[in-house]
Write a protein that holds these residues in place. Structure first.
Motif, mmCIF file in Angstrom:
data_model
loop_
_atom_site.group_PDB
_atom_site.id
_atom_site.type_symbol
_atom_site.label_atom_id
_atom_site.label_comp_id
_atom_site.label_asym_id
_atom_site.label_seq_id
_atom_site.Cartn_x
_atom_site.Cartn_y
_atom_site.Cartn_z
ATOM 1 N N GLY A 251 0.758 -1.165 -0.159
ATOM 2 C CA GLY A 251 0.016 0.184 -0.073
ATOM 3 C C GLY A 251 0.818 1.325 -0.047
ATOM 4 N N TYR A 268 -2.621 7.356 -8.428
ATOM 5 C CA TYR A 268 -2.809 6.114 -7.682
ATOM 6 C C TYR A 268 -3.399 5.073 -8.475
ATOM 7 C CZ TYR A 268 -4.205 3.416 -3.530
ATOM 8 O OH TYR A 268 -4.325 2.426 -2.729
ATOM 9 N N ARG A 271 -8.011 -0.036 -9.747
ATOM 10 C CA ARG A 271 -8.175 -1.319 -9.241
ATOM 11 C C ARG A 271 -7.635 -2.246 -10.443
ATOM 12 N NH1 ARG A 271 -12.929 -3.595 -5.635
ATOM 13 N NH2 ARG A 271 -12.525 -5.789 -5.580
ATOM 14 N N GLN A 274 -4.108 -2.501 -10.090
ATOM 15 C CA GLN A 274 -3.577 -3.153 -8.686
ATOM 16 C C GLN A 274 -4.103 -4.639 -8.684
ATOM 17 O OE1 GLN A 274 -4.789 -1.504 -4.906
ATOM 18 N NE2 GLN A 274 -5.185 0.279 -5.902
ATOM 19 N N TYR A 304 -6.135 -7.185 -2.088
ATOM 20 C CA TYR A 304 -6.565 -6.009 -2.443
ATOM 21 C C TYR A 304 -6.961 -5.270 -1.524
ATOM 22 C CZ TYR A 304 -9.187 -2.285 -4.931
ATOM 23 O OH TYR A 304 -9.667 -1.022 -5.235
ATOM 24 N N ASN A 308 -5.378 -1.483 0.301
ATOM 25 C CA ASN A 308 -5.862 -0.130 0.338
ATOM 26 C C ASN A 308 -6.392 0.325 1.762
ATOM 27 O OD1 ASN A 308 -6.497 0.725 -2.518
ATOM 28 N ND2 ASN A 308 -6.535 -1.505 -2.595
ATOM 29 N N VAL A 353 -11.945 3.545 1.494
ATOM 30 C CA VAL A 353 -11.479 2.313 1.800
ATOM 31 C C VAL A 353 -12.003 1.305 2.925
ATOM 32 C CG1 VAL A 353 -9.301 2.896 0.630
ATOM 33 C CG2 VAL A 353 -9.459 3.187 3.085
#
Length: 360
Positions: A251, A268, A271, A274, A304, A308, A353
């Motif tokens: 993270g 950033y 999804r 990631q 995940y 986050n 989150v």
């Protein structure tokens, strides 16, 4: 906490030189170090080059000739950084990583710094770390470090909450400069608010089940060296390395996609990116641990969610760090502005989150 980090038997001892290198007269200090490390180098032929990317320390490269084949890096610790960094833990982490082929050669330590091998390659920028060719290398290298067994039979524990509490105790309550102090009071939440957030984080994040592993803990873009010729990446700067939650380290890296000097959280990772990154990571982590590399969608989803949520702790940690640096650092960087950006992003990101739920 450094007692948890077990340096493998047979690892070379690191010489300690009783020398101090002044920032103002760094060349003279570097020359004194090189008399011990490279006695065959002629002083008049030595070039010293300052690397300015660091916002914690001063880094000087020393070499002879133009090809920079043998470069000795001299890192001078920044003012009051002993408040922020456990130097014993840093040294042990460096030696462990070196023993596993994950770090450059460490030549020596001295009173206010250390010397080590220059790693050939390119320090990355935010535009690099989001490209599949490179982020796959990063994911696998981080998995390799996380899989290192370096705790000598102990059950490793994260020192995240200990360090965060320590940093909180060092955060200034005011600044001498009136304008800076007004900015501080206006933009930084009061200590009661920060204390409440720390308590909440410790309770919620500690219960997520993220494994405690040997972590880099500061994987910003400039700490990743990409060697295109060899097709690999290596990580540098282990000041904040130590045992921590696996999801925190990842993270923290994802937060660093936004950059440091001009922070942009639109960068950033999505999804989709990631999930691809995490699948590569989990496959490599399992292989390094001696398991089958098969990774399920559920495993990716669980990591995940963990990553986050732990990204919150990363924002908070570096927000506190930057407030301390704003008080003590002599480096020309807007640490107060950086603290405000990180803490703002913490509060902005928190509702999104915390709503994430991991599959059973």
């Amino acid at each position: 906490m450094a007692n948890y980090i077990h340096v493998p038997c047979g690892s070379p001892e690191v010489p300690r030189l009783e020398l101090t290198v002044l920032e103002s007269g760094y060349r003279e200090g570097a020359m004194n170090l090189l008399k011990e490390l490279r006695p065959h180098w002629k002083p008049e032929e030595i070039t010293t080059q300052v690397f300015t990317d660091g916002i914690t320390n001063k880094l000087i490269g020393c070499y002879v000739g133009n090809r920079m084949e043998d470069v000795v890096l001299v890192r001078i610790y920044g003012n009051k950084t002993e408040l922020l960094v456990d130097r014993e833990e840093e040294l042990k982490s460096f030696r462990v990583l070196q023993a596993h082929g994950c770090a450059p050669q460490l030549y020596c330590t001295f009173n206010n710094g250390l010397c080590y091998e220059f790693m050939q390659g390119e320090a990355l920028d935010p535009q690099h770390v989001c490209t599949p060719k490179i982020y796959r290398l990063i994911a696998r290298q981080l998995a390799k470090i996380h899989a290192i067994h370096a705790h000598n039979g102990w059950i490793p524990k994260s020192n995240l909450w200990y360090k965060m509490k320590k940093y909180f105790s060092l955060v200034p309550t005011e600044f001498e400069d009136k304008l800076i102090n007004e900015r501080f009071l206006h933009h930084v939440p009061n200590p009661q608010v920060l204390q409440a957030e720390m308590t909440w984080m410790k309770e919620v994040l500690s219960s997520l089940g993220s494994p405690v592993v040997l972590c880099h803990n500061d994987l910003l873009c400039k700490n990743i060296i990409y060697n295109e010729k060899r097709g690999n990446v290596k990580f540098i700067d282990y000041e904040y390395s130590g045992y921590n939650y696996q999801a925190y380290d990842i993270g923290n890296h994802f937060n660093e996609f936004a950059g440091v000097n001009e922070v942009d959280y639109r960068l950033y990772p999505s999804r989709e990116l990631q999930e691809q990154w995490l699948r590569w990571y989990l496959e490599a982590f399992k292989v390094y641990k001696g398991f089958s590399m098969d990774v399920s969608d559920t495993e990716v989803e669980i990591l995940y969610v963990q990553v986050n949520k732990f990204a919150l702790a990363s924002h908070f940690f570096w927000g506190l760090w930057a407030l301390i640096q704003a008080k003590y650092s002599k480096i020309d960087f807007d640490f107060l502005g950086y603290a405000i950006v990180r803490l703002d992003q913490y509060f902005k990101m928190k509702p999104e989150v915390t709503a994430l739920t991991a599959p059973e």
